[in-house]
Design an enzyme around this catalytic site. Structure first.
Site, mmCIF file in Angstrom:
data_model
loop_
_atom_site.group_PDB
_atom_site.id
_atom_site.type_symbol
_atom_site.label_atom_id
_atom_site.label_comp_id
_atom_site.label_asym_id
_atom_site.label_seq_id
_atom_site.Cartn_x
_atom_site.Cartn_y
_atom_site.Cartn_z
ATOM 1 N N GLU A 5 -8.282 -5.112 5.273
ATOM 2 C CA GLU A 5 -8.195 -4.805 3.843
ATOM 3 C C GLU A 5 -7.013 -5.533 3.189
ATOM 4 O OE1 GLU A 5 -8.824 -0.621 5.215
ATOM 5 O OE2 GLU A 5 -9.690 -0.394 3.242
ATOM 6 N N ARG A 57 -2.448 -2.112 -3.562
ATOM 7 C CA ARG A 57 -3.696 -1.374 -3.356
ATOM 8 C C ARG A 57 -3.721 -0.141 -4.267
ATOM 9 N NH1 ARG A 57 -5.274 3.006 1.063
ATOM 10 N NH2 ARG A 57 -7.428 3.226 0.442
ATOM 11 N N ASN A 87 0.878 -1.173 0.000
ATOM 12 C CA ASN A 87 0.000 0.000 0.000
ATOM 13 C C ASN A 87 0.917 1.225 0.000
ATOM 14 O OD1 ASN A 87 -1.828 2.023 0.484
ATOM 15 N ND2 ASN A 87 -2.763 1.067 2.279
ATOM 16 N N ARG A 125 -13.313 15.946 6.264
ATOM 17 C CA ARG A 125 -14.017 16.137 4.983
ATOM 18 C C ARG A 125 -15.485 16.484 5.229
ATOM 19 N NH1 ARG A 125 -12.097 10.512 2.341
ATOM 20 N NH2 ARG A 125 -10.440 10.395 3.877
ATOM 21 N N HIS A 152 -13.234 2.358 -0.199
ATOM 22 C CA HIS A 152 -13.139 1.332 0.862
ATOM 23 C C HIS A 152 -13.732 -0.010 0.422
ATOM 24 C CE1 HIS A 152 -13.653 5.081 3.566
ATOM 25 N NE2 HIS A 152 -12.368 4.776 3.571
#
Ligand code: AMP
Length: 398
Positions: free
Chosen positions: A386, A90, A7, A241, A180
């Site tokens: 993940e 990823r 990642n 955000r 996600h």
């Protein structure tokens, strides 16, 4: 087979080496401050940790260092890098160019670079840099791209389209892609397994609530809708955000604040969300502490987050025509009883009934059923993984 999961960020690179026979993590670590001086690799293996304070001017040097940590005489877990069967990378955004996990070829590399960078300008170039560095160092090892967006590729057109001119959607690919995906996939599969049901029979709303948050409707194992949009700025308000906001309000705000297009987008990504509402922090631990001390804006931020998440759960029950299971996952979902309670409160009409004592139990890293005995809808807390999904997808592809 052993699979290396990578990642890569612009100045960081996280990895895990996973043994697919046991699905156990053999080694993992993080390279930080790549290319900006003071770089460090913190590597774990053999139950030990080793810190490499070594200059990493670029991702290639970082990967070389990772491989030397994996074969290290002390913390190493393999003798030779040939033992790594494949690498799963990823990648945040695929646009409409890749619908599923994809084996890297020169043509794939070209599309990744030429077409997808503008969809995720912070993330995809970094993944590309990590990928090309890996190819340089391990030219004979198969590489797979695992996209955060792939799980959402099953959304129907009516769910992913914005109400804009259809020709513009076709020309520019402006639509909802979601985020996600590996997490939503993992927890929805784990939920069905935990419930002892075939996934094709289960309607689940998965709430990935972390610093970035997204909620998905997963019907029979397939994503049918999700809260994030063209970029990960959409959906519920998040750490920093804004989440969904009227596009006209964005233009109005930019004018009032004298901001350019780029500046207002940075503002909406970095200065808003619960941090903006509370004026205190983006971290829910700070918000809870603030609310406990009577800070009304911390309380408001927590209330807004739970309220907006609850509305997605309700609307996704409507989208699927039913609801069997709600899953909470990621940093907030796994650790914050007050948020879970706020989301479930008022959903009793859908058959959602939380067990307050089970909800208050400490997170022990296992799957927890926090629903009341007579709840029609199961409410589960499931730790996400993940990296394991990336490894599984890579293994399946091979
Ligand atoms: P993630 O992006 O999944 O790593 O989630 C990170 C966020 O989870 C943090 O910013 C916190 O808001 C939240 N978080 C992590 N641990 C806890 C905890 N023990 N209690 C409350 N919130 C937590």
């Amino acid at each position: 087979m052993k699979i290396l999961v990578v990642n890569a960020g612009s100045s960081s690179l996280k990895y895990q080496l996973i043994d697919m026979e046991t699905e156990g993590v053999l080694a993992k670590g993080t390279c930080e401050r790549i290319g900006i001086g003071g770089s460090v690799l913190k590597a774990k293996g053999n139950g030990k940790e080793k810190v490499y304070n070594q200059d990493m001017p670029n991702h290639k040097v970082a990967i070389e260092l990772v491989l030397s940590a994996l074969t290290d005489s002390d913390i190493g877990v393999i003798e030779h890098m040939d033992e790594i069967g494949a690498v799963g990378h990823r990648v945040v955004a695929s646009g409409e160019y890749f619908k599923k996990t994809t084996l890297v070829t020169p043509e794939v590399l070209e599309i990744l670079k030429e077409k997808t960078f503008e969809l995720a300008p912070l993330h995809n170039p970094a993944a590309y840099t990590g990928l090309t560095a890996c190819i340089d160092v391990m030219p004979n090892t198969p590489m797979a791209l695992v996209f955060d967006t792939s799980f959402h590729a099953t959304m129907p057109e009516k769910a992913y389209l914005y109400g804009i001119d259809y020709e513009d959607y076709k020309a520019y690919g402006v639509r909802k892609y979601g985020a996600h995906g590996t997490s939503h996939k993992f927890v929805s599969q784990e939920a069905a397994k935990y419930l002892g049901k075939d996934i094709s029979e289960v309607k689940t709303v998965t709430c990935h609530l972390g610093n970035g948050s997204s909620i998905s409707a997963v019907d029979g194992g397939k994503c049918v809708d999700t809260s994030m949009g063209f970029t990960p700025l959409a959906g519920v308000l998040m750490g920093t955000r804004s989440g969904d906001i009227d596009a006209s309000a964005v233009e109005f705000l930019a004018r009032k604040k004298g901001m350019s297009h780029a500046e207002i987008i940075t503002y909406l990504n970095k200065k808003c969300g619960v941090a903006g509402i509370s004026g205190v922090s983006s971290d829910f631990r700070d918000l809870i502490a603030g609310a406990d001390q009577g800070n009304e804006r911390c309380k408001l931020a927590l209330d807004m987050f739970a309220y907006q998440t609850k509305k997605y759960v309700g609307s996704y029950a409507a989208a699927m025509g039913g609801l069997d299971c709600i899953v909470f996952t990621a940093g907030i979902g796994e650790n914050t009883p007050i948020v879970r309670a706020g989301v479930c409160e008022g959903l009793e009409f859908l058959g959602v009934k939380l067990d307050a004592a089970k909800n208050a139990d400490k997170n022990d890293g296992s799957i927890r059923d926090i629903s009341a005995e007579d709840s029609k809808v199961k409410i589960l807390v499931i730790p996400t993984n993940e990296e394991l999904v990336i490894a599984r997808e890579t293994a399946e592809l091979l």
